[in-house]
Design an enzyme around this catalytic site. Structure first.
Site, PDB file in Angstrom:
ATOM      1  CE1 TYR A 117      -3.932   2.150   0.505  1.00  0.00           C
ATOM      2  CE2 TYR A 117      -2.736   3.100   2.359  1.00  0.00           C
ATOM      3  CZ  TYR A 117      -3.803   3.131   1.475  1.00  0.00           C
ATOM      4  OH  TYR A 117      -4.727   4.149   1.558  1.00  0.00           O
ATOM      5  CG  ASP A 118       2.923   2.039   3.644  1.00  0.00           C
ATOM      6  OD1 ASP A 118       1.705   1.769   3.639  1.00  0.00           O
ATOM      7  OD2 ASP A 118       3.603   2.036   4.672  1.00  0.00           O
ATOM      8  NE  ARG A 147      -9.987   1.310   6.610  1.00  0.00           N
ATOM      9  CZ  ARG A 147     -10.271   2.112   5.604  1.00  0.00           C
ATOM     10  NH1 ARG A 147      -9.511   3.162   5.366  1.00  0.00           N
ATOM     11  NH2 ARG A 147     -11.307   1.879   4.817  1.00  0.00           N
ATOM     12  CB  VAL A 168     -13.373   4.196  13.605  1.00  0.00           C
ATOM     13  CG1 VAL A 168     -14.779   4.692  13.908  1.00  0.00           C
ATOM     14  CG2 VAL A 168     -12.340   5.200  14.104  1.00  0.00           C
ATOM     15  CB  SER A 169     -15.227   0.346  10.616  1.00  0.00           C
ATOM     16  OG  SER A 169     -13.948  -0.105  10.234  1.00  0.00           O
ATOM     17  CB  THR A 201      -1.827   8.808  18.374  1.00  0.00           C
ATOM     18  OG1 THR A 201      -0.665   9.160  17.616  1.00  0.00           O
ATOM     19  CG2 THR A 201      -1.533   8.859  19.863  1.00  0.00           C
ATOM     20  N   PRO A 206       2.475   1.932  12.608  1.00  0.00           N
ATOM     21  CG  PRO A 206       2.081   3.330  10.788  1.00  0.00           C
ATOM     22  CD  PRO A 206       1.714   1.986  11.356  1.00  0.00           C
ATOM     23  NE  ARG A 256       1.217   7.927   9.674  1.00  0.00           N
ATOM     24  CZ  ARG A 256       0.829   6.795   9.063  1.00  0.00           C
ATOM     25  NH1 ARG A 256      -0.369   6.671   8.572  1.00  0.00           N
ATOM     26  NH2 ARG A 256       1.660   5.807   8.945  1.00  0.00           N
TER      27      ARG A 256
HETATM   28  N1  UDP Z   1      -6.222  -1.305  15.406  1.00  0.00           N
HETATM   29  C1  UDP Z   1      -6.575  -1.975  16.564  1.00  0.00           C
HETATM   30  N2  UDP Z   1      -7.639  -2.828  16.516  1.00  0.00           N
HETATM   31  C2  UDP Z   1      -8.366  -3.041  15.394  1.00  0.00           C
HETATM   32  C3  UDP Z   1      -7.997  -2.340  14.210  1.00  0.00           C
HETATM   33  C4  UDP Z   1      -6.918  -1.500  14.264  1.00  0.00           C
HETATM   34  O1  UDP Z   1      -5.951  -1.798  17.622  1.00  0.00           O
HETATM   35  O2  UDP Z   1      -9.333  -3.823  15.449  1.00  0.00           O
HETATM   36  C5  UDP Z   1      -5.096  -0.376  15.464  1.00  0.00           C
HETATM   37  C6  UDP Z   1      -4.016  -0.620  14.423  1.00  0.00           C
HETATM   38  O3  UDP Z   1      -3.078  -1.589  14.880  1.00  0.00           O
HETATM   39  C7  UDP Z   1      -3.426   0.763  14.287  1.00  0.00           C
HETATM   40  C8  UDP Z   1      -4.603   1.703  14.515  1.00  0.00           C
HETATM   41  O4  UDP Z   1      -5.583   0.921  15.196  1.00  0.00           O
HETATM   42  O5  UDP Z   1      -2.473   1.004  15.300  1.00  0.00           O
HETATM   43  C9  UDP Z   1      -5.213   2.222  13.245  1.00  0.00           C
HETATM   44  O6  UDP Z   1      -5.439   1.121  12.407  1.00  0.00           O
HETATM   45  P1  UDP Z   1      -6.302   1.245  11.081  1.00  0.00           P
HETATM   46  O7  UDP Z   1      -6.298  -0.109  10.465  1.00  0.00           O
HETATM   47  O8  UDP Z   1      -7.600   1.889  11.381  1.00  0.00           O
HETATM   48  O9  UDP Z   1      -5.504   2.280  10.187  1.00  0.00           O
HETATM   49  P2  UDP Z   1      -3.952   2.418   9.797  1.00  0.00           P
HETATM   50  O10 UDP Z   1      -3.167   1.376  10.528  1.00  0.00           O
HETATM   51  O11 UDP Z   1      -3.907   2.209   8.342  1.00  0.00           O
HETATM   52  O12 UDP Z   1      -3.588   3.786  10.235  1.00  0.00           O
END
Ligand code: UDP
Length: 331
Positions: free
Chosen positions: A154-155, A195, A197-198, A219, A283, A286
């Site tokens: 992706y990145d 992800r 939130v969802s 974060t 990460p 962010r």
């Molecule tokens: N994350 C989590 N539980 C989940 C889904 C994601 O703890 O059920 C964490 C994930 O490891 C990351 C952050 O939430 O540190 C954001 O993840 P997301 O997949 O939403 O976005 P991205 O990693 O692409 O920023």
């Protein structure tokens, strides 16, 4: 707004990934334009769904179900918006080759269908900053991305697509707009998107514990979809702007993953959390530096407080997760 079409005929516009979460909201914003004559939505329904465009009743709109890399057309477009790509780590890691192809080969293919004076707009990502050692991240920060890690499909495909477009601009004068989006959330995210939130919302609503990866102190800066699409609309077509990007578009209020889970737990009354191992290369932080966005898009900012955005998203999830009347009758 700069017109790319003859005013009498209106703009012919293509959106790849138009059945996706962000793409479908972008299609809605484009259809509100009265200078638009045709909107072709290209999507292979890998992560997008037809439900996301089912509400559209507009004769200017058409849907081509195909891979963006294989899309063909007899006519050219005034504006191309390339969004076709999974954005959830769970989804893009499941098929890295397809992810790389959608971004890069997809962009190369779509460039063939852009009019010579047309504009190519691309939704890149804050993932180009990798696990940042500078915070907040300005567009000038070159990032810390691993090109061999599990997030690299992706990145790196987002990064190289940026390269493609900036080099096309340098060598051919292509009119481009490149936005870098930061953790967008809201209605029309897939229930199984994965992800944070969802995932937390769908887990909590179905009575399951919320899965925090790691200790939850990492974060993100969560941007509500309406605010993000408003920023994109202004940058991509509405404002008179002479700047190709890259432009950070996001919310600069940074909230920990644990904080998100606790808030959703309070709202749903299902506060149970389980901790799971951190995914590799996750990460730690962010946050967008919005100095440039404030200059390029004066007056634009994320208006929807995170608390309201989560409530709205949760209401949408409640509606889509409701059993259908048939299922309820069968019980
Ligand atoms: N994350 C989590 N539980 C989940 C889904 C994601 O703890 O059920 C964490 C994930 O490891 C990351 C952050 O939430 O540190 C954001 O993840 P997301 O997949 O939403 O976005 P991205 O990693 O692409 O920023």
């Amino acid at each position: 707004m700069k017109r790319h079409s003859s005013p009498s005929r209106g703009a012919r516009v293509l959106v790849s990934g138009g059945c996706g979460f962000i793409g479908s909201h972008l299609c809605d914003a484009l259809l509100a334009r009265d200078d638009l004559s045709a909107l072709v939505c290209v999507d292979n329904l890998w992560t997008g769904t037809v439900d996301n465009i089912a509400h559209v009743r507009d004769s200017r709109f058409s849907f081509a179900e195909c891979d963006v890399e294989k899309f063909t057309s007899d006519s050219l477009f005034d504006e191309v918006y390339h969004l076709a790509s999974p954005a959830s780590p769970q989804w893009y890691m499941s098929d890295p080759q397809r992810t790389i192809s959608a971004n890069i080969v997809g962009a190369i293919n779509l460039l063939r269908y852009l009019k010579e004076d047309g504009r190519f707009c691309y939704t890149s990502t804050s993932e180009v900053y990798g696990d940042p050692v500078v915070t907040p991240q300005p567009e000038t920060y070159l990032g810390a991305v691993s090109c061999t890690g599990p997030r690299s499909s992706y990145d790196e495909s987002k990064r190289v697509t940026e390269s493609l477009l900036f080099e096309m601009r340098r060598t051919r004068g292509l009119d481009i707009r490149v936005a870098r989006l930061f953790n967008v959330y809201g209605p029309r995210t897939r229930v199984d998107d994965g992800r944070a939130v969802s995932n937390f919302i769908s887990q909590a609503l179905s009575g399951a514990p919320m899965t925090i990866y790691g200790d939850g102190t990492q974060t993100r800066s969560w941007g509500y979809i309406d605010d993000i699409v408003e920023g994109l609309a202004r940058f991509f077509w509405r404002d008179a702007i002479d700047y190709p990007g890259p432009l950070n578009i996001g919310n600069n209020r940074e909230i920990s993953v644990g904080g998100v889970a606790r808030y959703i737990g309070d709202l749903t009354g299902q506060p149970e959390i389980v901790h799971m191992p951190s995914p590799p290369d996750d990460p730690t932080n962010r946050c967008p530096d919005l100095t440039l966005a404030n200059k390029i898009l004066p007056g634009w900012k994320c208006e929807v407080p995170y608390e309201d955005g989560v409530r709205r998203t949760m209401q949408w999830f409640r509606d889509v997760m409701k059993p259908s009347p048939d299922v309820r009758r069968a019980k």
